[in-house]
Scaffold this motif. Structure first.
Motif, PDB file in Angstrom:
ATOM      1  N   ASN A 223     -24.387  -5.654  12.689  1.00  0.00           N
ATOM      2  CA  ASN A 223     -25.111  -4.314  12.266  1.00  0.00           C
ATOM      3  C   ASN A 223     -25.152  -3.095  13.394  1.00  0.00           C
ATOM      4  O   ASN A 223     -25.939  -1.993  13.312  1.00  0.00           O
ATOM      5  CB  ASN A 223     -26.692  -4.573  12.069  1.00  0.00           C
ATOM      6  CG  ASN A 223     -27.252  -5.123  13.410  1.00  0.00           C
ATOM      7  OD1 ASN A 223     -26.554  -5.534  14.489  1.00  0.00           O
ATOM      8  ND2 ASN A 223     -28.729  -5.122  13.463  1.00  0.00           N
TER       9      ASN A 223
ATOM     10  N   SER B 165     -14.134   5.190   5.996  1.00  0.00           N
ATOM     11  CA  SER B 165     -14.709   5.765   7.099  1.00  0.00           C
ATOM     12  C   SER B 165     -15.785   5.166   7.841  1.00  0.00           C
ATOM     13  O   SER B 165     -16.187   5.489   9.035  1.00  0.00           O
ATOM     14  CB  SER B 165     -14.576   7.363   7.335  1.00  0.00           C
ATOM     15  OG  SER B 165     -15.765   7.570   6.327  1.00  0.00           O
TER      16      SER B 165
ATOM     17  N   SER C 298     -16.670  -0.207  11.659  1.00  0.00           N
ATOM     18  CA  SER C 298     -17.432  -0.494  13.002  1.00  0.00           C
ATOM     19  C   SER C 298     -16.041  -0.242  14.014  1.00  0.00           C
ATOM     20  O   SER C 298     -14.893  -0.717  14.016  1.00  0.00           O
ATOM     21  CB  SER C 298     -17.826  -1.554  13.089  1.00  0.00           C
ATOM     22  OG  SER C 298     -18.766  -1.946  12.261  1.00  0.00           O
TER      23      SER C 298
ATOM     24  N   SER D 256     -15.349   7.108  13.185  1.00  0.00           N
ATOM     25  CA  SER D 256     -14.794   8.152  12.641  1.00  0.00           C
ATOM     26  C   SER D 256     -15.247   9.591  13.080  1.00  0.00           C
ATOM     27  O   SER D 256     -14.390  10.415  12.798  1.00  0.00           O
ATOM     28  CB  SER D 256     -14.406   7.908  11.094  1.00  0.00           C
ATOM     29  OG  SER D 256     -15.849   7.806  10.702  1.00  0.00           O
TER      30      SER D 256
HETATM   31  C1  LIG Z   1     -20.433   2.838  12.667  1.00  0.00           C
HETATM   32  O1  LIG Z   1     -20.266   4.144  12.685  1.00  0.00           O
HETATM   33  C2  LIG Z   1     -19.896   4.696  11.362  1.00  0.00           C
HETATM   34  C3  LIG Z   1     -19.668   6.225  11.441  1.00  0.00           C
HETATM   35  O2  LIG Z   1     -18.612   6.385  12.055  1.00  0.00           O
HETATM   36  C4  LIG Z   1     -21.072   4.391  10.290  1.00  0.00           C
HETATM   37  O3  LIG Z   1     -20.590   4.703   9.194  1.00  0.00           O
HETATM   38  C5  LIG Z   1     -21.149   2.825  10.302  1.00  0.00           C
HETATM   39  O4  LIG Z   1     -22.363   2.569   9.443  1.00  0.00           O
HETATM   40  C6  LIG Z   1     -21.660   2.353  11.645  1.00  0.00           C
HETATM   41  N1  LIG Z   1     -21.373   0.860  11.583  1.00  0.00           N
HETATM   42  C7  LIG Z   1     -22.784   0.273  12.100  1.00  0.00           C
HETATM   43  C8  LIG Z   1     -22.355  -1.361  11.735  1.00  0.00           C
HETATM   44  O5  LIG Z   1     -23.454   0.975  12.376  1.00  0.00           O
END
Ligand SMILES: *[C@@H]1O[C@H](CO)[C@@H](O)[C@H](O)[C@H]1NC(C)=O
Ligand SMILES: *[C@@H]1O[C@H](CO)[C@@H](O)[C@H](O)[C@H]1NC(C)=O
Ligand SMILES: *[C@@H]1O[C@H](CO)[C@@H](O)[C@H](O)[C@H]1NC(C)=O
Length: 332
Positions: free
Chosen positions: A139, A178, A181, A210
Motif C-alpha cells: 500500500n 502512471s 509503485s 511518475s
Molecule cells: C505511488 O505513487 C504514485 C504517484 O506517482 C501513485 O499514483 C500511487 O498510488 C502510489 N502507490 C502507492 C501504492 O501508494
C-alpha cells in the motif's frame, strides 16, 4: 591471483563459524504453522527452478514509458526465406529504455554524460553477484519510511524490490500506467546515504514514481553517485523473496544512456548444495523466512522479529558475498 600465504582451511573455518551461527539463529525463528507451510511451498518452487529469467519478453504489447501503444511492431524482416532470400534477417528499433533495462549515470545529468558515464562504463562487478529479492508493503511507494522498515543490512549490494506492480501485472498491460509503485525522492536519498545497495531493481518501467519533480530527484539521488545502477522493468513473477545470484548484461552501447538487458537469477544452487551437505538447509529456509519478515512485518508486527530477519539476511548475504568473491571472481 590467489593468496598462498593463508592456510587452505582458514576460509572453510570462517565459513563453518558463520554457518554455525546461522543455524543457531534459525532455531529461534518465530513463525506460525501457516506461514511455514506457505514458505515451504514457495521453497519447493524455489528449489525446482534452477535459473529464472527475470527479463520480460520483447513483444509489441510490452508497455513503454508514457505511451498508450506499447512497443508496437519494433522488429521487421529485411530478407525472408519465404520470399526467396537465402536467409531470414531482421531489423529492430527500440529505445534504449525498452522493457527490462539499465540506466547509465549520464541519463539525467549532462555533465556526467559528457564525461563518458554511458552504459559501457557500468561495472560488471555491480551487475553480477549475490542479490536479495524483497517484497515491499503493497500500500505504499518506496519511501524513506519503507526503506527504514525493510531494514536491509549493510553489506547487501544488490536488491530487487518486488512491489504491487508485480501483483497488478503492469508489465503485461500495453497502455502505460502512471500509478505504478517506485521510489520517492526521500526513499532514493535514504538508499544512497544509508545502505550499501549499488544495484537497485524494480518491477516497472521506472525506478522513480511518475510526478516530474520526483522522477528527476530520484534519478539524481541514485545516478549522481555514479556507482548506483537502476535496473527497471524486471519480471519478478517467479522470484519469491530470497537470496539469489543475478547476472545482468547490458549491450555495450557507446554513448548509450541506457540499454535493454538480459537477466537471469540462478538461485544460489552452489551455496544451497554446500549448506545441504553441511546439514544446514534449515538455515537457508530461515534466511528466506527472514525476508518474509521484511515483507510481512504487519502480520508479525514485532520489531524483534524484524531485526532477527535482518540478522539472518545479513549472515546469508555475507556467506554469499564471501563465496562469490573468493571463488567465482578469483576464477575470472
Ligand atoms: C505511488 O505513487 C504514485 C504517484 O506517482 C501513485 O499514483 C500511487 O498510488 C502510489 N502507490 C502507492 C501504492 O501508494
Ligand atoms: C522467416 O520469415 C518468414 C516470414 O517471411 C517466417 O514465416 C518464418 O517463420 C521465418 N523463418 C525462420 C526460420 O525464422
Ligand atoms: C551531475 O553529477 C555531478 C557529479 O555527481 C554533480 O556534482 C552535479 O551536481 C550533477 N548535476 C545535476 C544537475 O544533477
Amino acid at each position: 591471483m590467489t593468496n598462498h600465504n593463508t592456510s587452505p582451511y582458514s576460509h572453510l573455518l570462517l565459513l563453518a563459524a558463520v554457518l554455525a551461527l546461522v543455524s543457531v539463529a534459525s532455531a529461534f525463528g518465530p513463525t506460525s504453522r501457516l506461514d511455514l507451510q506457505k514458505i515451504m511451498r514457495e521453497e519447493r518452487n524455489y528449489m525446482q527452478k534452477k535459473v529464472i529469467d527475470i527479463s520480460h519478453k520483447y513483444v509489441p504489447d510490452l508497455p513503454a514509458y508514457d505511451s498508450k501503444t506499447g512497443l508496437g511492431n519494433f522488429i521487421k524482416l529485411k530478407t525472408s526465406i519465404k520470399l526467396g532470400d537465402l536467409y531470414n534477417f531482421s531489423v529492430f528499433k527500440l529505445t534504449t529504455h525498452s522493457g527490462t533495462h539499465v540506466d547509465a549515470p549520464g541519463h539525467f545529468n549532462e555533465t556526467l554524460f559528457e564525461l563518458g558515464y554511458d552504459v559501457v562504463s557500468l561495472h560488471l562487478q555491480t551487475l553480477n553477484g549475490p542479490v536479495l529479492v524483497v517484497d515491499t508493503p503493497r500500500n505504499k511507494n518506496i519511501t524513506a519510511e519503507v526503506m527504514r522498515s525493510l531494514n536491509i543490512p549493510r553489506g547487501v549490494k544488490r536488491v530487487l524490490f518486488r512491489t504491487s506492480n508485480t501483483d497488478r501485472r503492469l508489465m503485461y498491460k500495453k497502455e502505460f500506467d502512471s500509478s505504478y509503485s517506485a521510489f520517492t525522492s526521500d526513499g532514493a536519498e535514504y538508499l544512497a546515504q544509508n545502505t550499501d545497495i549499488k544495484l537497485v531493481g524494480v518491477d516497472y518501467l521506472s525506478v522513480a514514481i511518475s510526478p516530474k519533480d520526483e522522477l528527476l530527484k530520484v534519478h539524481q539521488h541514485l545516478l549522481n553517485s555514479k556507482d548506483i545502477i537502476p535496473v527497471e522493468g524486471l519480471n519478478l513473477d517467479d522470484a519469491v523473496p530470497g537470496v539469489y545470484t543475478i547476472h545482468c548484461l547490458p549491450l555495450r552501447l557507446v554513448h548509450g544512456d541506457g540499454s535493454p538487458t538480459s537477466h537471469s537469477l540462478p538461485d544460489l544452487a552452489w551455496i544451497l548444495q554446500l549448506l545441504k551437505s553441511m546439514r544446514v538447509r534449515e538455515s537457508v529456509l530461515a534466511a528466506r523466512i527472514g525476508t518474509k519478515y521484511v515483507a510481512e512485518i504487519r502480520i508479525f508486527g514485532n520489531t524483534a522479529d524484524q531485526s532477527f530477519g535482518s540478522f539472518i539476511i545479513f549472515l546469508a548475504i555475507s556467506v554469499a558475498n564471501y563465496l562469490w568473491e573468493k571463488t567465482v571472481l578469483h576464477m575470472c
